[in-house]
Enzyme design. Structure first.
Site, mmCIF file in Angstrom:
data_model
loop_
_atom_site.group_PDB
_atom_site.id
_atom_site.type_symbol
_atom_site.label_atom_id
_atom_site.label_comp_id
_atom_site.label_asym_id
_atom_site.label_seq_id
_atom_site.Cartn_x
_atom_site.Cartn_y
_atom_site.Cartn_z
ATOM 1 N N SER A 127 0.962 -1.228 0.057
ATOM 2 C CA SER A 127 -0.005 0.194 -0.058
ATOM 3 C C SER A 127 0.740 1.509 0.002
ATOM 4 C CB SER A 127 -0.923 0.087 1.219
ATOM 5 O OG SER A 127 -1.616 -1.165 1.212
ATOM 6 N N HIS A 148 -1.084 -2.634 -6.769
ATOM 7 C CA HIS A 148 -1.961 -2.252 -5.756
ATOM 8 C C HIS A 148 -3.321 -2.630 -6.110
ATOM 9 C CE1 HIS A 148 -3.331 0.730 -2.745
ATOM 10 N NE2 HIS A 148 -3.016 -0.459 -2.341
ATOM 11 N N GLU A 160 -3.724 -0.039 -8.928
ATOM 12 C CA GLU A 160 -2.755 0.936 -9.012
ATOM 13 C C GLU A 160 -1.394 0.476 -9.561
ATOM 14 O OE1 GLU A 160 -2.402 3.021 -5.357
ATOM 15 O OE2 GLU A 160 -1.743 4.920 -6.464
ATOM 16 N N ASN A 198 -3.471 5.680 -1.274
ATOM 17 C CA ASN A 198 -3.157 5.985 0.153
ATOM 18 C C ASN A 198 -2.460 7.447 0.548
ATOM 19 O OD1 ASN A 198 -4.445 3.725 1.289
ATOM 20 N ND2 ASN A 198 -2.867 2.305 0.098
HETATM 21 N N1 NAD Z 1 -6.563 -4.524 3.620
HETATM 22 C C1 NAD Z 1 -6.383 -3.843 2.616
HETATM 23 O O1 NAD Z 1 -7.668 -3.022 2.541
HETATM 24 C C2 NAD Z 1 -5.394 -3.640 1.567
HETATM 25 C C3 NAD Z 1 -5.582 -3.042 0.494
HETATM 26 C C4 NAD Z 1 -4.681 -3.023 -0.489
HETATM 27 C C5 NAD Z 1 -3.403 -3.330 -0.435
HETATM 28 N N2 NAD Z 1 -3.291 -4.088 0.943
HETATM 29 C C6 NAD Z 1 -1.899 -4.447 1.158
HETATM 30 O O2 NAD Z 1 -1.866 -6.042 0.938
HETATM 31 C C7 NAD Z 1 -1.027 -6.507 1.897
HETATM 32 C C8 NAD Z 1 -1.734 -7.687 2.611
HETATM 33 O O3 NAD Z 1 -2.637 -7.186 3.503
HETATM 34 P P1 NAD Z 1 -4.008 -7.888 4.049
HETATM 35 O O4 NAD Z 1 -5.168 -6.989 4.338
HETATM 36 O O5 NAD Z 1 -4.336 -9.090 3.005
HETATM 37 O O6 NAD Z 1 -3.081 -8.661 5.446
HETATM 38 P P2 NAD Z 1 -3.589 -9.954 6.071
HETATM 39 O O7 NAD Z 1 -3.032 -9.675 7.525
HETATM 40 O O8 NAD Z 1 -5.190 -10.253 5.994
HETATM 41 O O9 NAD Z 1 -2.817 -11.167 5.246
HETATM 42 C C9 NAD Z 1 -1.370 -11.460 5.149
HETATM 43 C C10 NAD Z 1 -1.046 -12.776 5.090
HETATM 44 O O10 NAD Z 1 0.343 -12.857 4.853
HETATM 45 C C11 NAD Z 1 0.566 -14.116 5.613
HETATM 46 N N3 NAD Z 1 2.174 -14.050 5.566
HETATM 47 C C12 NAD Z 1 2.786 -13.348 6.866
HETATM 48 N N4 NAD Z 1 4.123 -13.636 6.671
HETATM 49 C C13 NAD Z 1 4.296 -14.312 5.379
HETATM 50 C C14 NAD Z 1 5.449 -14.955 5.026
HETATM 51 N N5 NAD Z 1 6.519 -14.938 5.214
HETATM 52 N N6 NAD Z 1 5.331 -15.710 3.683
HETATM 53 C C15 NAD Z 1 3.946 -15.863 3.020
HETATM 54 N N7 NAD Z 1 2.920 -15.350 4.022
HETATM 55 C C16 NAD Z 1 3.210 -14.531 4.914
HETATM 56 C C17 NAD Z 1 -0.309 -14.157 6.780
HETATM 57 O O11 NAD Z 1 -0.053 -15.438 7.404
HETATM 58 C C18 NAD Z 1 -1.547 -13.533 6.243
HETATM 59 O O12 NAD Z 1 -2.226 -14.682 6.127
HETATM 60 C C19 NAD Z 1 -0.364 -5.383 2.553
HETATM 61 O O13 NAD Z 1 0.852 -4.897 2.189
HETATM 62 C C20 NAD Z 1 -1.275 -4.187 2.682
HETATM 63 O O14 NAD Z 1 -0.786 -2.972 2.939
HETATM 64 C C21 NAD Z 1 -4.321 -4.090 1.777
#
Ligand code: NAD
Length: 290
Positions: A127, A148, A160, A198
């Site tokens: 993000s 993104h 994005e 963001n």
């Molecule tokens: N939540 C949102 O609305 C949103 C929107 C756009 C982008 N993002 C980005 O997406 C990414 C993930 O966010 P999310 O909301 O899905 O988080 P989340 O916490 O739901 O999921 C993250 C996952 O990554 C796994 N993980 C942790 N370490 C790991 C590793 N070493 N290898 C493999 N898997 C691993 C965790 O077990 C978990 O299942 C972040 O960078 C976030 O900034 C989030």
């Protein structure tokens, strides 16, 4: 019915992180673009939950007459779930969707370099973290890009795309082609912390939390004011719960640290909530209880 394809392209898509974003990315990869998708997570429970989510998502599409049982079978057959990064060896394109922490993503990119073919493109769904900085720790800075996706991925139209300083035109073209196979609209952003979405959204959410912290309004009042007053589908505190308060905090920390401006200081109430484990919808409690 037209929306979901039964054929498949030869590309194998890898997804690292089976959380809310990774699962959504995997869904559009398999169900919309028709790709084989390999999902990796370090946590077996998250992998099982992701698998269940995909199956339930297909069931909802069937109920809405947008998918048949046969297409669901095809979509699920194109999926596989794994605990080891080495299981991504056959992937042509990998999207990393692990938590928004630079060191964690850096370690994943180091592992991906070893696990994948040299020509594999490695994208991050970050993000806010610098794509150029992530590229700098790999052997292929020309094949690193930001992709993104927006949450929830199957619903939101936008991706994005962030071009790092060394990202090649070929990598950009392949990424745009993949995004178009996923039937997404694209905006290209420069590699500056927070990119476009963001850079604007997170200070807005942070300010809403600050407004709560100063007692200017209640949770419901702040959300109602912004929802009805600015005609957005949900208020900022609901949206923050939905994104994940840990993710919001990490993004604010990147903006604060990398842009060096005090106006991006994370609200202390946001820090407290994350310290308490109140991460929003995913943990059952944030500004609201779920
Ligand atoms: N939540 C949102 O609305 C949103 C929107 C756009 C982008 N993002 C980005 O997406 C990414 C993930 O966010 P999310 O909301 O899905 O988080 P989340 O916490 O739901 O999921 C993250 C996952 O990554 C796994 N993980 C942790 N370490 C790991 C590793 N070493 N290898 C493999 N898997 C691993 C965790 O077990 C978990 O299942 C972040 O960078 C976030 O900034 C989030």
């Amino acid at each position: 019915m037209k929306q979901f394809l039964r054929y498949r392209f030869s590309t194998v898509l890898g997804v690292v992180g089976a959380g809310q974003m990774g699962t959504g990315i995997a869904i559009v990869g398999s169900a919309v673009a028709g790709l084989r998708v390999r999902v990796v997570d370090v946590n077996e429970q998250r992998l099982n939950a992701s698998h269940n989510f995909v199956s339930k998502w297909c069931d909802k599409e069937i109920q809405k007459n947008r998918m048949t049982d046969q297409i669901k079978t095809d979509v699920l057959q194109r999926f596989s779930f794994h605990l080891q990064m080495s299981d991504l060896a056959s992937c042509d394109f990998v999207v990393e969707a692990a938590p928004e922490k630079f060191e964690m993503k850096a370690e994943i990119f180091r592992q991906l370099v070893k696990a994948t073919k040299p020509e594999t493109i490695l994208a991050s769904n970050t993000s806010s973290i610098s794509i150029t900085k992530l590229a700098g720790i790999t052997d292929r800075p020309d094949r690193i890009i930001g992709m993104h996706f927006m949450n929830p991925v199957p619903v939101m139209k936008l991706i994005e795309v962030i071009k790092g300083l060394q990202t090649s035109q070929q990598t950009l073209d392949t990424t745009l082609e993949l995004a178009s196979k996923m039937k997404k609209e694209i905006v290209i952003a420069q590699d500056i912390p927070g990119f476009i979405a963001n850079r604007i959204l997170m200070p807005y959410i942070n300010e809403a939390i600050q407004t709560l912290h100063e007692g200017i309004g209640t949770v419901e009042g702040i959300d109602k004011a912004m929802k009805l007053g600015t005609n957005v589908p949900m208020g900022p505190l609901t949206l923050a719960d939905f994104i994940g308060l840990d993710t919001c905090l990490e993004i604010m920390r990147v903006l604060h640290q990398d842009l060096g401006d005090s106006k991006y200081r994370p609200c202390p109430l946001l820090v407290n909530y994350v310290n308490a484990g109140w991460l929003g919808k995913k943990s059952g409690r944030g500004f609201y209880k779920y």
